[in-house]
Design a protein around this motif. Structure first.
Motif, PDB file in Angstrom:
ATOM      1  N   MET A  16     -39.837 -21.097 -12.589  1.00  9.02           N
ATOM      2  CA  MET A  16     -38.430 -21.342 -12.373  1.00  9.02           C
ATOM      3  C   MET A  16     -38.261 -21.805 -10.952  1.00  9.02           C
ATOM      4  O   MET A  16     -39.006 -21.406 -10.086  1.00  9.02           O
TER       5      MET A  16
ATOM      6  N   PRO B 118     -38.513 -19.080 -15.656  1.00 10.02           N
ATOM      7  CA  PRO B 118     -37.581 -18.056 -16.117  1.00 10.02           C
ATOM      8  C   PRO B 118     -36.144 -18.407 -15.776  1.00 10.02           C
ATOM      9  O   PRO B 118     -35.879 -19.219 -14.906  1.00 10.02           O
TER      10      PRO B 118
ATOM     11  N   GLU C 263     -33.772 -16.520 -14.436  1.00 10.91           N
ATOM     12  CA  GLU C 263     -33.170 -15.870 -13.281  1.00 10.91           C
ATOM     13  C   GLU C 263     -33.961 -16.140 -12.007  1.00 10.91           C
ATOM     14  O   GLU C 263     -35.143 -16.485 -12.037  1.00 10.91           O
ATOM     15  N   GLY C 264     -33.284 -15.957 -10.866  1.00  9.75           N
ATOM     16  CA  GLY C 264     -33.934 -16.086  -9.574  1.00  9.75           C
ATOM     17  C   GLY C 264     -34.630 -14.801  -9.184  1.00  9.75           C
ATOM     18  O   GLY C 264     -34.623 -13.805  -9.914  1.00  9.75           O
TER      19      GLY C 264
ATOM     20  N   LYS D  27     -33.348 -11.062  -9.404  1.00  8.10           N
ATOM     21  CA  LYS D  27     -33.201 -10.368 -10.675  1.00  8.10           C
ATOM     22  C   LYS D  27     -34.579 -10.009 -11.239  1.00  8.10           C
ATOM     23  O   LYS D  27     -35.556 -10.736 -11.020  1.00  8.10           O
TER      24      LYS D  27
ATOM     25  N   GLY E 262     -37.303 -12.511 -12.644  1.00  6.44           N
ATOM     26  CA  GLY E 262     -36.971 -13.824 -12.113  1.00  6.44           C
ATOM     27  C   GLY E 262     -37.910 -14.273 -11.011  1.00  6.44           C
ATOM     28  O   GLY E 262     -38.722 -13.501 -10.495  1.00  6.44           O
ATOM     29  N   GLU E 263     -37.807 -15.530 -10.650  1.00  4.87           N
ATOM     30  CA  GLU E 263     -38.596 -16.106  -9.566  1.00  4.87           C
ATOM     31  C   GLU E 263     -37.802 -17.201  -8.871  1.00  4.87           C
ATOM     32  O   GLU E 263     -37.001 -17.885  -9.495  1.00  4.87           O
ATOM     33  N   ASP E 264     -38.036 -17.355  -7.580  1.00  2.00           N
ATOM     34  CA  ASP E 264     -37.564 -18.500  -6.833  1.00  2.00           C
ATOM     35  C   ASP E 264     -38.774 -19.368  -6.516  1.00  2.00           C
ATOM     36  O   ASP E 264     -39.907 -18.899  -6.544  1.00  2.00           O
TER      37      ASP E 264
ATOM     38  N   TYR F 126     -39.751 -11.851  -8.190  1.00  2.00           N
ATOM     39  CA  TYR F 126     -38.963 -10.626  -7.973  1.00  2.00           C
ATOM     40  C   TYR F 126     -39.875  -9.527  -7.446  1.00  2.00           C
ATOM     41  O   TYR F 126     -40.988  -9.318  -7.957  1.00  2.00           O
TER      42      TYR F 126
ATOM     43  N   CYS G 263     -41.218  -8.332 -19.343  1.00  2.00           N
ATOM     44  CA  CYS G 263     -40.511  -9.609 -19.251  1.00  2.00           C
ATOM     45  C   CYS G 263     -40.827 -10.482 -20.456  1.00  2.00           C
ATOM     46  O   CYS G 263     -41.950 -10.454 -20.977  1.00  2.00           O
TER      47      CYS G 263
ATOM     48  N   ARG H 185     -35.552 -26.213 -14.973  1.00  3.22           N
ATOM     49  CA  ARG H 185     -35.036 -25.991 -13.633  1.00  3.22           C
ATOM     50  C   ARG H 185     -35.354 -27.200 -12.751  1.00  3.22           C
ATOM     51  O   ARG H 185     -36.230 -28.005 -13.077  1.00  3.22           O
TER      52      ARG H 185
END
Length: 311
Positions: A10, A228, A230-231, A234, A237-239, A260, A275, A282
């Motif tokens: 993500m 994923p 979410e960032g 959360k 999630g991942e950035d 996360y 998960c 994205r």
């Protein structure tokens, strides 16, 4: 084949730092020993940057051999679907195990051209239908396969994804016995050349993500990724933080994962937290120090060209 992380990836829109290629010789693209660095760590970023330099050097070497570099898997393709009664031929055809029933056409002309929508052209030698057929099976395993019969071949064209975007190239179209499925194979001789992946253990690749495609907006590259929903703020999630290592002929794009790292969510008694690995589309943005200007965009996991999106 491109190696994927378990969480595909993500990304969030982050303006990544652009950097130029250092003048020092590239390293091997992997650690000498020890544990694998954690995602998002400085050690992981260093490995990705080092690998990017290797990828740029490998692309320069490929470009020196041929002016046409294809995205992997573009040399041939199947046209149409196999009939239910011919499903048993799927593996044989997929492996390129084909043999002519008789003499196939020779090259009708000495040269052929790869043509891009911009009008750019590259002239390369054209191979015969028989030579194209023999190259279909190169590098493909099919133990015990019995070759299927080709009844005819004709010269046509096919659209392929190259390191400089989609191009139209000469191609041989093969008619197969007993099925309406046909097989296309590029009819160019000295090209297309592929890019060698960085040397070393193919399973020891720095943690990160390979973009699926990209588009250009001025000096910005808009990278399409899958990950994923979410960032990193959360659970599950991942950035992602993209960065570009720029060379004269190409730009190697690395995308660092930042997962996360908070506490595990509370769950009902007797159940475990986990998960769901579902991929979502994205986009991430990286700004170059100079316009792309015809340079190729490469991912650093396998060092292959990233397709240019026309959308």
């Amino acid at each position: 084949m491109r190696r994927r992380a378990a969480w595909f990836t993500m990304t969030v829109l982050l303006a990544g730092c652009a950097s130029t290629t250092p003048e020092t010789p590239p390293g091997p693209g992997g650690p000498a020993s020890g544990a694998v660095p954690a995602p998002g760590s400085a050690a992981t970023l260093d490995r990705l940057r080092e690998r990017a330099r290797v990828v740029l050097a490998n692309y320069d070497a490929a470009l020196a051999k041929s002016k046409l570099v294809l995205v992997p898997g573009q040399e041939s393709r199947e046209v149409g679907a196999l009939e239910p009664a011919n499903e048993h031929l799927k593996q044989v055809i997929g492996a390129g195990r084909l043999r002519p029933a008789g003499e196939l056409p020779g090259a009708p002309r000495e040269k052929g051209e790869a043509v891009w929508p911009t009008g750019e052209r590259v002239s390369l030698s054209v191979i015969s239908a028989a030579e194209g057929l023999s190259r279909l099976a190169q590098g493909r395993d099919c133990a015990g396969c019995v070759p299927h019969t080709v009844t005819a071949a004709r010269l046509t064209t096919m659209r392929v994804a190259t390191s400089r975007g989609p191009a139209t190239v000469p191609a041989w179209e093969y008619t197969l016995q007993g099925t309406k499925m046909r097989v296309l194979r590029t009819a160019l001789d000295s090209g297309p050349t592929s890019v060698d992946p960085p040397a070393g253990n193919p399973d020891d690749i720095p943690d990160g993500n390979a973009p699926e495609s990209f588009r250009v907006e001025g000096r910005r590259l808009i990278l399409k990724l899958v990950g994923p929903a979410e960032g990193a703020d959360k659970p599950c999630g991942e950035d992602y933080r993209p960065e570009a290592v720029e060379g004269e002929n190409a730009v190697a794009v690395l995308v660092q994962r930042r997962p996360y790292s908070g506490p595990e969510p509370s769950t009902p008694s007797g159940t475990e937290w986990g998960c769901t690995l579902v991929g979502h589309e994205r986009f991430a943005t990286v700004t170059l120090t100079a316009p792309l200007n015809g340079r190729t965009v490469l991912e650093v996991q396998q060092g292959q060209p990233v397709p240019l999106s026309t959308l």
